[in-house]
Design an enzyme around this catalytic site. Sequence first.
Site, mmCIF file in Angstrom:
data_model
loop_
_atom_site.group_PDB
_atom_site.id
_atom_site.type_symbol
_atom_site.label_atom_id
_atom_site.label_comp_id
_atom_site.label_asym_id
_atom_site.label_seq_id
_atom_site.Cartn_x
_atom_site.Cartn_y
_atom_site.Cartn_z
ATOM 1 C CG HIS A 43 0.127 3.802 4.136
ATOM 2 N ND1 HIS A 43 -0.462 3.743 5.520
ATOM 3 C CD2 HIS A 43 0.140 2.585 3.819
ATOM 4 C CE1 HIS A 43 -0.546 2.686 5.800
ATOM 5 N NE2 HIS A 43 -0.128 1.900 4.845
ATOM 6 C CB CYS A 51 -1.027 0.125 1.365
ATOM 7 S SG CYS A 51 -0.133 -0.480 2.754
#
Length: 350
Positions: free
Chosen positions: A246, A132
């Site tokens: 993120h 990710c």
Amino acid sequence: MPASARPTVAVIGATGAVGASFLRVAEERELPVGELRLLASARSAGRRLRFRGEDHEVRETSEETLAGADLVFCSANSDVSRRWGPVVAAGGGVFIDDGSAFRMEPGVPLVVPEVNGSDVEWHEGILSIPNCTTTPLVLALHAMRRVAPLERVSAATYQAVTGVGAAAAEELRAQLRAIASGDEPAPPRELPHQIALNVIPQVDDFAEEGYTREELKMQNESRKILHQPDLRFSATCVRVPTMVGHAEAVHVEFASAAPLEALRRELAAQPGLELQDEPGAGLYPTPLSTENDDRVFVGRLRRDPSVEHGAVFWVVSDNLRKGAATNAIQIAEEVLARGRLGARRAAPAL
């Protein structure tokens, strides 16, 4: 698409954080689904989850519950992926894996559809989703390399606790509640150190030359997706006390001149990416501002004066959506659009 032509879809890990995101995104993107099978471990079997207005019972993952499935999405640990991926592929289905078990296998396409969607053409029944942190990075780099070839990349990540899982998110909440009450937080179980009011410069276990496995994943996966096996790359991955999203600070060096104006133009034109870069007005992406969004956001683009042809930028995305569930569904859409459901072709030489 008529109901009879819609694929039978199974979701392994349906009760986890990514599984929940998968169901939301599948509804939003109107993924064609005939029969839906929600699967998990024996511990979670019997739970009921809602999809398109109907309740579905979660069943234990087994050969019986996977039999005849056309598309299988897996968000579980690597042991689960290795157990069921070959079973699905052998049965003629397509297994789309959110974990790291198959990412670097030569016969397994590692896909971000906006970057290398054509790689689904050579799947052998198993396809992988990148880490990710890799996904938003390669999407930005793919846009920028249209200006000049990539020479070197260095990234520092700021990764939310849901990258570990729902239990890590609850651990952060519990620690914050304890601190707010003036109590000592319980010893951490999901992370190597207390994450509340802290940052941890370790994501995954340590491996070669002091790098963590997460940092090596970013390096190796980026090279594979971009079809640049010799790209110079390094990363430092850090866990931070945010729930979702993120972020990465990235330095990129090009082989030739890459004017900022040209980089901005290509970033703005890149499908799946949003340029949000007016720092004087306080406009740049953050984990909170990009939550529940399928796009990758780039800001803080500027020249890197430490190298001749360099740039620095900030990239953020929702790790549960584009970092996992959304990318998985986009891969399935690519497979369906190319008529590659159950089809096989040899992998090209990189």
